[in-house]
Design a protein around this motif. Structure first.
Motif, PDB file in Angstrom:
ATOM      1  N   UNK A  50       1.187  -1.954  -0.013  1.00  0.00           N
ATOM      2  CA  UNK A  50       0.294  -0.069   0.062  1.00  0.00           C
ATOM      3  C   UNK A  50       1.146   0.952  -0.176  1.00  0.00           C
ATOM      4  N   UNK A  51       1.113   2.095  -0.757  1.00  0.00           N
ATOM      5  CA  UNK A  51       1.444   3.143  -0.982  1.00  0.00           C
ATOM      6  C   UNK A  51       0.904   4.031  -0.987  1.00  0.00           C
ATOM      7  N   UNK A  52       1.491   5.136   0.170  1.00  0.00           N
ATOM      8  CA  UNK A  52       0.692   6.463   0.486  1.00  0.00           C
ATOM      9  C   UNK A  52       1.781   8.013   0.430  1.00  0.00           C
ATOM     10  N   UNK A  53       1.103   8.705   0.748  1.00  0.00           N
ATOM     11  CA  UNK A  53       2.340   9.517   0.544  1.00  0.00           C
ATOM     12  C   UNK A  53       2.195  10.537   1.625  1.00  0.00           C
ATOM     13  N   UNK A  57      -8.330  -2.913   5.018  1.00  0.00           N
ATOM     14  CA  UNK A  57      -9.634  -3.301   5.500  1.00  0.00           C
ATOM     15  C   UNK A  57      -9.582  -4.512   4.288  1.00  0.00           C
ATOM     16  N   UNK A  58      -9.458  -4.362   2.975  1.00  0.00           N
ATOM     17  CA  UNK A  58      -9.622  -4.644   1.974  1.00  0.00           C
ATOM     18  C   UNK A  58      -9.119  -5.614   2.193  1.00  0.00           C
ATOM     19  N   UNK A  59      -7.524  -5.257   1.674  1.00  0.00           N
ATOM     20  CA  UNK A  59      -6.802  -6.258   1.633  1.00  0.00           C
ATOM     21  C   UNK A  59      -6.535  -7.730   3.247  1.00  0.00           C
ATOM     22  N   UNK A  60      -6.778  -7.122   4.193  1.00  0.00           N
ATOM     23  CA  UNK A  60      -7.258  -8.285   5.265  1.00  0.00           C
ATOM     24  C   UNK A  60      -8.148  -9.226   4.573  1.00  0.00           C
ATOM     25  N   UNK A  61      -9.256  -8.082   3.585  1.00  0.00           N
ATOM     26  CA  UNK A  61     -10.075  -9.385   3.613  1.00  0.00           C
ATOM     27  C   UNK A  61      -9.991  -9.968   2.424  1.00  0.00           C
ATOM     28  N   UNK A  62      -9.169 -10.153   1.860  1.00  0.00           N
ATOM     29  CA  UNK A  62      -8.825 -11.836   0.866  1.00  0.00           C
ATOM     30  C   UNK A  62      -7.741 -11.918   1.122  1.00  0.00           C
ATOM     31  N   UNK A  63      -6.811 -12.174   2.698  1.00  0.00           N
ATOM     32  CA  UNK A  63      -5.732 -12.456   3.029  1.00  0.00           C
ATOM     33  C   UNK A  63      -4.458 -12.822   2.820  1.00  0.00           C
ATOM     34  N   UNK A  64      -4.513 -11.676   2.293  1.00  0.00           N
ATOM     35  CA  UNK A  64      -3.269 -10.651   1.487  1.00  0.00           C
ATOM     36  C   UNK A  64      -2.282 -10.323   2.529  1.00  0.00           C
ATOM     37  N   UNK A  65      -1.188 -10.191   2.844  1.00  0.00           N
ATOM     38  CA  UNK A  65      -0.280  -9.488   3.020  1.00  0.00           C
ATOM     39  C   UNK A  65       0.119  -8.168   2.579  1.00  0.00           C
ATOM     40  N   UNK A  66      -0.361  -7.569   3.957  1.00  0.00           N
ATOM     41  CA  UNK A  66      -0.315  -5.849   3.844  1.00  0.00           C
ATOM     42  C   UNK A  66       1.316  -5.121   4.391  1.00  0.00           C
ATOM     43  N   UNK A 105       1.328  -6.823  -5.384  1.00  0.00           N
ATOM     44  CA  UNK A 105       0.572  -5.896  -6.321  1.00  0.00           C
ATOM     45  C   UNK A 105       0.417  -4.709  -5.536  1.00  0.00           C
ATOM     46  N   UNK A 106       0.667  -3.721  -6.435  1.00  0.00           N
ATOM     47  CA  UNK A 106       0.720  -2.395  -5.817  1.00  0.00           C
ATOM     48  C   UNK A 106      -0.962  -2.124  -5.592  1.00  0.00           C
ATOM     49  N   UNK A 107      -0.785  -1.210  -4.593  1.00  0.00           N
ATOM     50  CA  UNK A 107      -2.328  -0.213  -4.043  1.00  0.00           C
ATOM     51  C   UNK A 107      -1.975   0.672  -3.398  1.00  0.00           C
ATOM     52  N   UNK A 108      -2.843   2.034  -3.556  1.00  0.00           N
ATOM     53  CA  UNK A 108      -2.864   2.859  -3.563  1.00  0.00           C
ATOM     54  C   UNK A 108      -3.591   4.321  -4.429  1.00  0.00           C
ATOM     55  N   UNK A 147      -4.199   7.834  -7.070  1.00  0.00           N
ATOM     56  CA  UNK A 147      -3.372   8.201  -7.642  1.00  0.00           C
ATOM     57  C   UNK A 147      -2.607   9.118  -7.386  1.00  0.00           C
ATOM     58  N   UNK A 148      -1.688   9.472  -7.925  1.00  0.00           N
ATOM     59  CA  UNK A 148      -0.821  10.413  -7.746  1.00  0.00           C
ATOM     60  C   UNK A 148       0.246  10.340  -6.304  1.00  0.00           C
ATOM     61  N   UNK A 149       0.106   8.845  -5.458  1.00  0.00           N
ATOM     62  CA  UNK A 149       0.693   8.142  -4.230  1.00  0.00           C
ATOM     63  C   UNK A 149       2.465   8.156  -4.855  1.00  0.00           C
ATOM     64  N   UNK A 150       2.146   7.806  -5.975  1.00  0.00           N
ATOM     65  CA  UNK A 150       4.434   7.462  -6.532  1.00  0.00           C
ATOM     66  C   UNK A 150       4.378   6.613  -6.616  1.00  0.00           C
ATOM     67  N   UNK A 151       3.379   5.750  -7.046  1.00  0.00           N
ATOM     68  CA  UNK A 151       2.999   3.909  -7.627  1.00  0.00           C
ATOM     69  C   UNK A 151       4.283   3.707  -8.629  1.00  0.00           C
TER      70      UNK A 151
END
Length: 293
Positions: free
Chosen positions: A79-82, A98-107, A163-166, A168-172
């Protein structure tokens, strides 16, 4: 029949990597009939029809999948936050978590643009870093403009599909360009009038980066909880999940129930107040959504 993994989907073609080769494949009509769409990340069996071309015959069972972006079998979501522009937001970060945890993916949490903040803002960001690390998350503070100052991120990617999540515009894309300069991904200037990034990433593709695979995906800004039930929300907050067994009532929603271990932990400041507030607001959002038939 050969086996491989879909690394790109574009205009009805699925590009399957098998060994060192990439095959351009079509999905069989049988998938359409069963309403199954092959996804980037899927492990598949395919039959070669012409050299370098083929048909996907079988899709292996998925460990997990995301709808937006459409991708399967992910090990971790970064998760990319700026820190600024757009400003750091714990509520947005918690929505992603929350969305990523709900999919059982490591954030993992990467906070970018720290070269653009004052010392006071840096202290605040460091404080949030400590809070999220305390919950059990990995947090890195980064600046794509200062590649030499970047911590060693290679180990995060080795042998994993990320997978990169965040928003738009945070710099992924900028960050991916630093990690693998040969990519030269198009990065968007923040459109100042809108205060948000222009979407520059169009299709989903798995790229080889630092001995792992990384999906560059559109920055998604619609983060709804349409797939999460109210009863599952606690499990998406690790610090609440760990305490749910200590609540007096089974199925405690940590809201109005007495003798709730989560509320007690909030009072003792063992759970951050802002995280609990976000939990309650997400709970209300889920409970007030219209039933689906």
């Amino acid at each position: 029949m050969a086996e491989g993994r879909i690394v790109k989907a574009l205009s009805g073609f699925y590009y399957v990597k098998s060994g060192d080769k990439i095959y351009s494949c079509k999905g069989r009509g049988v998938f359409r009939n069963r309403k199954i769409t092959p996804l980037v990340g899927d492990f598949v069996q395919f039959e070669e029809s012409n050299p370098g071309e083929g048909y996907i015959m079988e899709i292996a069972e998925r460990e997990n999948e995301l709808i937006r972006p459409p991708i399967a079998n992910i090990n971790q979501a970064i998760i990319v936050s700026s820190a600024v522009s757009p400003d750091f937001s714990t509520v947005l970060l918690d929505r992603f978590l929350v969305l990523i945890e709900s999919k059982h993916i490591q954030p993992l949490i990467f906070i970018t643009k720290i070269d653009l903040i004052s010392e006071e803002e840096r202290r605040q960001i460091e404080e949030f870093k400590g809070i999220y690390e305390n919950i059990g998350y990995t947090v890195e503070l980064l600046s794509s403009k200062e590649p030499d100052s970047l911590p060693d991120l290679e180990e995060y990617f080795a042998d994993k599909v990320s997978v990169f999540a965040g928003q738009s515009g945070v710099g992924k894309s900028s960050l991916l360009n630093v990690l693998k300069p040969s990519l030269l991904l198009k990065t968007a200037e923040i459109s100042k009038s809108l205060g948000r990034g222009k979407h520059t990433t169009r299709h989903v593709e798995l790229m080889q980066i630092n001995r792992g695979l990384v999906a560059d995906t559109p920055g998604f800004s619609i983060l709804d909880f349409s797939e999460i039930e109210a009863e599952e929300l606690t499990d998406c907050f690790p610090e609440m999940r760990d305490r749910r067994e200590q609540c007096k009532f089974r199925g405690c929603m940590h809201h109005k129930e007495p003798k709730c271990a989560v509320k007690e932990a909030v009072e003792k400041e063992e759970i951050p107040q802002f995280r609990y507030d976000h939990y309650l607001s997400f709970l209300e959002e889920i409970q007030s959504r219209k039933p689906r038939y």
